[in-house]
Write an enzyme that holds these catalytic residues in place. Structure first.
Site, PDB file in Angstrom:
ATOM      1  CB  SER A 247      -0.727  -0.407   0.985  1.00 56.68           C
ATOM      2  OG  SER A 247      -2.154  -0.885   0.885  1.00 56.68           O
TER       3      SER A 247
ATOM      4  CE  LYS B  28      -4.862   2.177  -0.478  1.00 57.88           C
ATOM      5  NZ  LYS B  28      -3.656   0.330  -0.277  1.00 57.88           N
TER       6      LYS B  28
ATOM      7  CG  ASP C 205      -7.272 -11.708  -2.176  1.00 58.79           C
ATOM      8  OD1 ASP C 205      -7.486 -12.190  -1.488  1.00 58.79           O
ATOM      9  OD2 ASP C 205      -6.315 -10.710  -2.582  1.00 58.79           O
TER      10      ASP C 205
ATOM     11  CB  SER D  86      -4.823   1.208   3.309  1.00 54.64           C
ATOM     12  OG  SER D  86      -3.493   1.063   2.709  1.00 54.64           O
TER      13      SER D  86
ATOM     14  CB  THR E  21       0.293   0.897   7.114  1.00 60.94           C
ATOM     15  OG1 THR E  21      -0.270   1.030   6.413  1.00 60.94           O
ATOM     16  CG2 THR E  21       1.299   1.878   7.926  1.00 60.94           C
ATOM     17  N   GLY E  22       2.096  -0.319   4.502  1.00 63.46           N
ATOM     18  CA  GLY E  22       1.774  -1.808   3.557  1.00 63.46           C
ATOM     19  C   GLY E  22       1.935  -2.933   3.996  1.00 63.46           C
ATOM     20  CB  SER E  23       0.531  -5.136   5.266  1.00 62.52           C
ATOM     21  OG  SER E  23       0.892  -4.860   6.030  1.00 62.52           O
ATOM     22  CG  LEU E  24       0.667  -7.032  -0.401  1.00 62.76           C
ATOM     23  CD1 LEU E  24       1.041  -6.586  -2.100  1.00 62.76           C
ATOM     24  CD2 LEU E  24      -1.299  -7.470  -0.840  1.00 62.76           C
TER      25      LEU E  24
END
Length: 518
Positions: free
Chosen positions: A80, A83, A173, A328, A441-444
């Site tokens: 993310s 973004k 998803d 997010s 923040t960012g998460s995968l």
């Protein structure tokens, strides 16, 4: 480094990192090393990053002086953090005061309270439309004197193309709220503006053996509930599943919930959000005494001679950035991407929108030949950014006239308010970074990132970008926090410039495992 600058002792460095990472943290470096750069190296040497790869850049925000670099040109999945360029480009291309407009128009002949023609619901992408907003539109139609429409309700979503999902998003998803379909006509069920979804609340029945009680928000028949769950005796398992079947609006509720238990509350995407908007609007019209005799039709353009009956404007973009960036929201990012495409080239598509973002990035000095952006949100695992280019973006936007509004949208470490702290609201509490660091923040799965701004102990603002990939640990966010807290505790005298390191190996291999919420 100037000779008058003092260096930290290695003992202080170890103590600081241990305070953030925990007493078991290992130094991971020779005992004669010292300084801010070594403190960050220590964090990156944590066992949780074994076999992983990191791209990290720290710079002085005012001067742009690079204070630390670790593989700054290595392209990694930013999740993310994607973004950041999307939101900055939107502020420049669309403007802080940009508003999405939703209109109701009519063609045909009007005879008293009867319209002999079609009613058009025309959208431009507003991701914040609630059922209450459709109710207000319906009230305006009723107030115009129309009570009966001898024609169809046509949902005009033609501002955007018909591609509903990112071309490389994971198919499994699709039922989940962070991967909703993209349309120019939308409904959100809540003031987080989770557009394209419904909220399914399941409560236990009064006695064992009873069906659980299900409510859908907003109250709509656009989705069908397939009840396969059972209420069990008090003390039994609360194990409920809520999942929409692919390609349908059938939501299957299965499992068990005990008498007196908590049940569950889950968000589910809808199949075809344009139809969802039309269904909610038709119900609102009926509630206001306006009957449409014909069926709903989707995806047809409003004729140029149609007469306006009602209109709704969204909040300004500078305010929309708050739920978008703080929480997010992937769908906001993708809608803005298509909106930028339409603004620049009259094509509301991903390709046109991404081209618009690229044009903006080039203009502020980001080397777009060094990045790959495949969507607006970072849900795609094809997105590739090095920390060096994200840091360039963070430095460049400080000169933009809309920078203050954009920076306000970044989550704030340890601020408990969801619309201030956002995705950082429970992080870095009790540290020098609390209520100080502002970052995205960012998460995968296997990818984590944190990029933004923090003020050091001497009052100097720093820019940082941290992108971590290919780790197997359940989370590396404590490592990101440790770096930011280290920066917050540092002083100018402690900073050491570290030259870029040569990236090891060739192209990274993506695991292509199912992504999780960003």
């Amino acid at each position: 480094m100037n000779s008058h600058r003092a260096k930290w002792t290695w003992a202080v460095t170890v103590a600081l990192v241990a305070a953030v990472l925990g007493p078991g943290a290992q130094a991971g470096a020779d005992a004669d090393r010292s300084g801010l750069s070594e403190a960050i190296d220590t964090v990156l040497g944590d066992a949780r990053m074994e076999g992983g790869v990191a791209s990290v850049v720290v710079a002085d925000a005012a001067s742009g002086e690079l204070l630390y670099q670790h593989q700054p040109t290595t392209r990694l999945m930013p999740a993310s953090n994607t973004k950041l360029p999307t939101s900055a480009a939107a502020m420049e291309i669309l403007g802080p005061e940009y508003r999405f407009t939703t209109d109701v128009l009519a063609d045909g002949r009007r005879s008293g309270s009867v319209l002999r023609g079609d009613l058009y619901l025309r959208g431009t992408g507003d991701p914040t439309l609630l059922a209450a907003d459709y109710d207000k539109l319906a009230a305006q139609v009723a107030a115009s004197g129309v009570k009966r429409v001898h024609g169809r309700l046509i949902a005009d979503d033609t501002r955007f193309d018909a591609q509903r999902l990112g071309s490389d998003w994971a198919n499994d998803d699709e039922p989940y709220y962070y991967a909703a379909q993209i349309s120019a006509l939308n409904v959100a069920p809540d003031t987080d503006y989770d557009t394209g979804t419904v909220i399914v609340t399941v409560a236990p029945g009064a006695a064992a053996g009873d069906e659980p009680v299900v409510t859908v928000t907003p109250d709509t028949d656009y989705v069908d509930i397939d009840m396969r769950a059972t209420t069990v005796a008090a003390g039994g398992a609360n194990a409920l599943s809520v999942e929409r079947r692919h390609g349908t609006n059938d939501i299957v509720v299965s499992g068990t919930t005990p008498v007196g238990g908590a049940g569950t509350k889950q968000w589910s995407t809808v199949w075809e959000p344009t139809g969802y908007a039309a269904a909610v609007f038709r119900d609102a019209l009926a509630d206001h005494g306006v009957k449409v005799t014909g069926p709903n039709r989707l995806g047809r353009q409003t004729p140029s001679g149609a007469r306006p009956l009602a209109s709704h404007d969204s909040m300004a973009l500078k305010d929309l950035l708050i739920p978008f960036m703080k929480l997010s929201n992937n769908m906001h990012a993708e809608i803005l991407t298509k909106a930028m495409g339409y603004e620049v080239s009259k094509q509301g598509s991903w390709s046109a929108g991404l081209a618009a973002i690229t044009g903006y990035l080039k203009g502020i000095g980001v080397d777009t030949t060094k990045v790959r952006q495949a969507d607006g949100s970072g849900l795609s695992r094809m997105d590739n950014f090095p920390a060096g280019q994200l840091a360039k973006l963070l430095l460049a936007v400080r000169a933009e006239p809309w920078y203050a509004d954009w920076k306000r949208s970044l989550p704030v470490a340890c601020d408990p308010d969801r619309f201030v702290g956002g995705t950082l609201r429970s992080r870095m509490c009790g540290t020098a970074a609390a209520l100080n660091a502002r970052a995205k923040t960012g998460s995968l799965t296997g990818a984590s990132a944190l990029s933004g701004y923090v003020t050091d102990a001497g009052g100097r603002e720093l820019v940082f970008s941290i992108v971590l990939n290919n780790y197997l640990a359940s989370s590396v966010k404590p490592l990101e926090d440790a770096i930011v807290v280290t920066l917050a505790k540092s002083t100018e005298e402690a900073a050491t410039l570290v030259q870029p390191r040569t990236a090891r190996g060739g192209d990274l291999e993506c695991a292509w495992r199912k992504p999780v919420l960003c």
